[in-house]
Design a protein around this motif. Structure first.
Motif, PDB file in Angstrom:
ATOM      1  N   MET A   1       0.613  -1.260  -0.337  1.00  0.00           N
ATOM      2  CA  MET A   1       0.237   0.016  -0.111  1.00  0.00           C
ATOM      3  C   MET A   1       0.801   1.427   0.117  1.00  0.00           C
ATOM      4  N   ALA A   2       0.732   1.911  -1.031  1.00  0.00           N
ATOM      5  CA  ALA A   2       0.847   3.615  -1.184  1.00  0.00           C
ATOM      6  C   ALA A   2       1.497   4.616   0.299  1.00  0.00           C
ATOM      7  N   ASN A   3       2.100   4.877   0.450  1.00  0.00           N
ATOM      8  CA  ASN A   3       1.847   6.072   1.838  1.00  0.00           C
ATOM      9  C   ASN A   3       1.310   7.095   1.647  1.00  0.00           C
ATOM     10  N   PRO A   4       0.091   7.622   2.061  1.00  0.00           N
ATOM     11  CA  PRO A   4      -0.308   8.252   2.215  1.00  0.00           C
ATOM     12  C   PRO A   4       0.900   9.856   2.610  1.00  0.00           C
ATOM     13  N   ILE A   5       1.464  10.008   3.434  1.00  0.00           N
ATOM     14  CA  ILE A   5       2.068  11.144   3.845  1.00  0.00           C
ATOM     15  C   ILE A   5       2.869  11.008   2.743  1.00  0.00           C
ATOM     16  N   VAL A   6       3.506   9.929   1.937  1.00  0.00           N
ATOM     17  CA  VAL A   6       4.721  10.473   1.150  1.00  0.00           C
ATOM     18  C   VAL A   6       3.436  10.446  -0.688  1.00  0.00           C
ATOM     19  N   GLN A   7       2.705  10.384  -0.788  1.00  0.00           N
ATOM     20  CA  GLN A   7       1.231  10.685  -1.928  1.00  0.00           C
ATOM     21  C   GLN A   7       0.508  11.696  -1.624  1.00  0.00           C
ATOM     22  N   GLY A   8       0.366  12.636  -0.196  1.00  0.00           N
ATOM     23  CA  GLY A   8       0.233  14.008  -0.186  1.00  0.00           C
ATOM     24  C   GLY A   8       1.165  14.599  -0.896  1.00  0.00           C
ATOM     25  N   ALA A   9       2.517  14.482  -0.228  1.00  0.00           N
ATOM     26  CA  ALA A   9       3.990  15.082  -0.324  1.00  0.00           C
ATOM     27  C   ALA A   9       4.327  15.543  -1.963  1.00  0.00           C
ATOM     28  N   ARG A  10       3.969  14.431  -2.459  1.00  0.00           N
ATOM     29  CA  ARG A  10       3.739  14.388  -3.844  1.00  0.00           C
ATOM     30  C   ARG A  10       3.448  15.597  -4.733  1.00  0.00           C
ATOM     31  N   ALA A  11       2.108  15.402  -3.613  1.00  0.00           N
ATOM     32  CA  ALA A  11       0.924  16.454  -5.011  1.00  0.00           C
ATOM     33  C   ALA A  11       1.274  17.768  -4.174  1.00  0.00           C
ATOM     34  N   ALA A  12       1.891  18.022  -3.410  1.00  0.00           N
ATOM     35  CA  ALA A  12       2.457  19.049  -3.247  1.00  0.00           C
ATOM     36  C   ALA A  12       3.734  19.839  -3.966  1.00  0.00           C
ATOM     37  N   GLY A  13       3.951  18.983  -4.990  1.00  0.00           N
ATOM     38  CA  GLY A  13       5.849  19.121  -5.475  1.00  0.00           C
ATOM     39  C   GLY A  13       6.378  18.508  -4.729  1.00  0.00           C
ATOM     40  N   GLY A  14       6.865  17.416  -4.173  1.00  0.00           N
ATOM     41  CA  GLY A  14       7.649  16.824  -3.347  1.00  0.00           C
ATOM     42  C   GLY A  14       7.839  17.050  -2.189  1.00  0.00           C
ATOM     43  N   HIS A  15       7.707  18.026  -1.818  1.00  0.00           N
ATOM     44  CA  HIS A  15       7.891  19.067  -0.530  1.00  0.00           C
ATOM     45  C   HIS A  15       6.899  18.276   0.733  1.00  0.00           C
ATOM     46  N   LEU A  16       7.645  18.078   1.745  1.00  0.00           N
ATOM     47  CA  LEU A  16       6.996  18.208   3.111  1.00  0.00           C
ATOM     48  C   LEU A  16       6.207  19.249   3.807  1.00  0.00           C
ATOM     49  N   LEU A  17       7.742  20.001   3.586  1.00  0.00           N
ATOM     50  CA  LEU A  17       7.608  21.559   4.361  1.00  0.00           C
ATOM     51  C   LEU A  17       7.945  22.230   3.147  1.00  0.00           C
ATOM     52  N   GLU A  18       8.100  23.147   3.316  1.00  0.00           N
ATOM     53  CA  GLU A  18       8.802  24.405   2.455  1.00  0.00           C
ATOM     54  C   GLU A  18       8.854  25.427   3.180  1.00  0.00           C
ATOM     55  N   MET A  19       9.313  26.174   4.067  1.00  0.00           N
ATOM     56  CA  MET A  19       9.853  27.805   3.699  1.00  0.00           C
ATOM     57  C   MET A  19      10.081  28.609   2.048  1.00  0.00           C
ATOM     58  N   LYS A  20       9.367  29.917   2.094  1.00  0.00           N
ATOM     59  CA  LYS A  20       9.495  31.082   1.134  1.00  0.00           C
ATOM     60  C   LYS A  20      10.005  31.689   1.694  1.00  0.00           C
ATOM     61  N   ASP A  21      11.167  32.362   1.336  1.00  0.00           N
ATOM     62  CA  ASP A  21      11.200  33.850   2.155  1.00  0.00           C
ATOM     63  C   ASP A  21      11.013  34.751   3.158  1.00  0.00           C
ATOM     64  N   VAL A  22      11.004  33.280   4.195  1.00  0.00           N
ATOM     65  CA  VAL A  22      10.100  33.795   5.345  1.00  0.00           C
ATOM     66  C   VAL A  22      11.007  34.552   6.807  1.00  0.00           C
ATOM     67  N   HIS A  23      10.482  35.728   6.924  1.00  0.00           N
ATOM     68  CA  HIS A  23      11.044  36.989   8.028  1.00  0.00           C
ATOM     69  C   HIS A  23      10.091  36.966   8.871  1.00  0.00           C
ATOM     70  N   VAL A  24      11.246  36.882   9.743  1.00  0.00           N
ATOM     71  CA  VAL A  24      10.488  36.803  11.574  1.00  0.00           C
ATOM     72  C   VAL A  24      10.871  37.506  12.235  1.00  0.00           C
ATOM     73  N   SER A  25      10.301  38.627  12.806  1.00  0.00           N
ATOM     74  CA  SER A  25      11.260  39.584  13.965  1.00  0.00           C
ATOM     75  C   SER A  25      10.706  39.490  15.546  1.00  0.00           C
ATOM     76  N   TYR A  26      11.542  39.943  16.005  1.00  0.00           N
ATOM     77  CA  TYR A  26      11.238  40.118  17.308  1.00  0.00           C
ATOM     78  C   TYR A  26      10.984  41.752  18.340  1.00  0.00           C
ATOM     79  N   GLY A  27       9.310  41.666  18.041  1.00  0.00           N
ATOM     80  CA  GLY A  27       8.939  43.586  18.659  1.00  0.00           C
ATOM     81  C   GLY A  27      10.098  44.283  16.941  1.00  0.00           C
ATOM     82  N   LYS A  28      10.499  45.145  17.510  1.00  0.00           N
ATOM     83  CA  LYS A  28      11.618  45.587  16.072  1.00  0.00           C
ATOM     84  C   LYS A  28      12.462  45.532  15.702  1.00  0.00           C
ATOM     85  N   THR A  29      13.151  44.193  16.176  1.00  0.00           N
ATOM     86  CA  THR A  29      14.171  43.436  15.953  1.00  0.00           C
ATOM     87  C   THR A  29      14.231  41.826  15.344  1.00  0.00           C
ATOM     88  N   ALA A  30      14.797  41.995  13.937  1.00  0.00           N
ATOM     89  CA  ALA A  30      14.502  41.232  12.474  1.00  0.00           C
ATOM     90  C   ALA A  30      15.587  39.711  12.878  1.00  0.00           C
TER      91      ALA A  30
END
Length: 249
Positions: free
Chosen positions: A1-30
């Protein structure tokens, strides 16, 4: 039986997790400046860099404890940037935090039970605790012992076991060897290998470069809130100039 986790990630382009140009600040401090990275299903990926480089901030942002000011975070193709932490856990991401943060006045069993707060029934909680005890027999031996009386290594096992109680698809590990003896750190990393062998995808922050690269297939190198390099683990170990430039290793 195919792994549903792997199938779902393949449907999303092969990535389980993807971060794209993420910026985060603590208050005014980047804290993060345009971080982009990917994790494939079944991988162990390490984030390495000096203290304050943004590694733990990255994990906290993925898990919903921090809200990005800009950029996108996708889990199995679904946007989770800024989603509340409890909803992130429900989707299949769990974090074992830096310095463990177990509840010292509660028993091992009670700590594990609190990690299963999304479970619908007591029977399901017991089944999950049994799985954790199978992976960490020492926790079973100490199931009635107060968490605050455990050794540092045992507390780390408990923190990882508590995160596994939600049966995550992606496990975030923040400095699992922090404060441990070399022997106990190696034991903890043996557990990471075992967890990975059972199909859990892992994103790992670790100050000890050699420990991290001993379990990871790939690594991202961080400096002052930015990703400055990505290498396969073996290639990074063979690049002493890069390690020295950014890690002092």
């Amino acid at each position: 039986m195919a792994n549903p986790i792997v199938q779902g990630a393949r449907a999303a382009g092969g990535h389980l997790l993807e971060m794209k140009d993420v910026h985060v600040s603590y208050g005014k401090t980047a804290a993060l400046h345009g971080v982009s990275l990917t994790v494939q299903p079944g991988e162990v990926v390490a984030l390495i860099g000096a203290n304050g480089a943004g590694k733990s901030t990255t994990l906290r942002t993925i898990s919903g404890l921090l809200r990005p000011t800009r950029g996108e975070i996708l889990f199995d193709g679904r946007g989770i940037g800024g989603m509340p932490a409890d909803r992130v856990v429900a989707l299949g991401i769990a974090q074992s935090p830096e310095e463990r943060h177990v509840w010292p006045a509660m028993s091992v069993y009670e700590n594990l039970s609190l990690g299963a707060y999304l479970c619908k029934s007591a029977a399901e909680i017991e089944q999950r605790i049994a799985k954790v005890y199978a992976r960490f027999p020492r926790l079973k031996e100490r199931h009635r012992q107060l968490a605050g009386t455990l050794s540092g290594g045992e507390q780390q096992m408990l923190a990882i076991g508590r995160a596994l109680m939600s049966e995550p698809r992606l496990l975030l590990l923040d400095e699992p060897s922090l404060g441990l003896s070399p022997r106990m750190a190696e034991e903890v990393f043996d557990f990471v290998r075992e967890i990975h062998a059972h199909g859990v995808t892992v994103l790992l922050v670790e100050q000890n470069v050699h420990n991290a690269l001993s379990v990871a297939s790939r690594a991202y190198v961080f400096e002052t809130g930015r990703v400055v390099a990505e290498r396969d683990a073996a290639g990074l170990l063979q690049d002493p100039e890069l390690l020295s430039a950014y890690l002092g290793a």
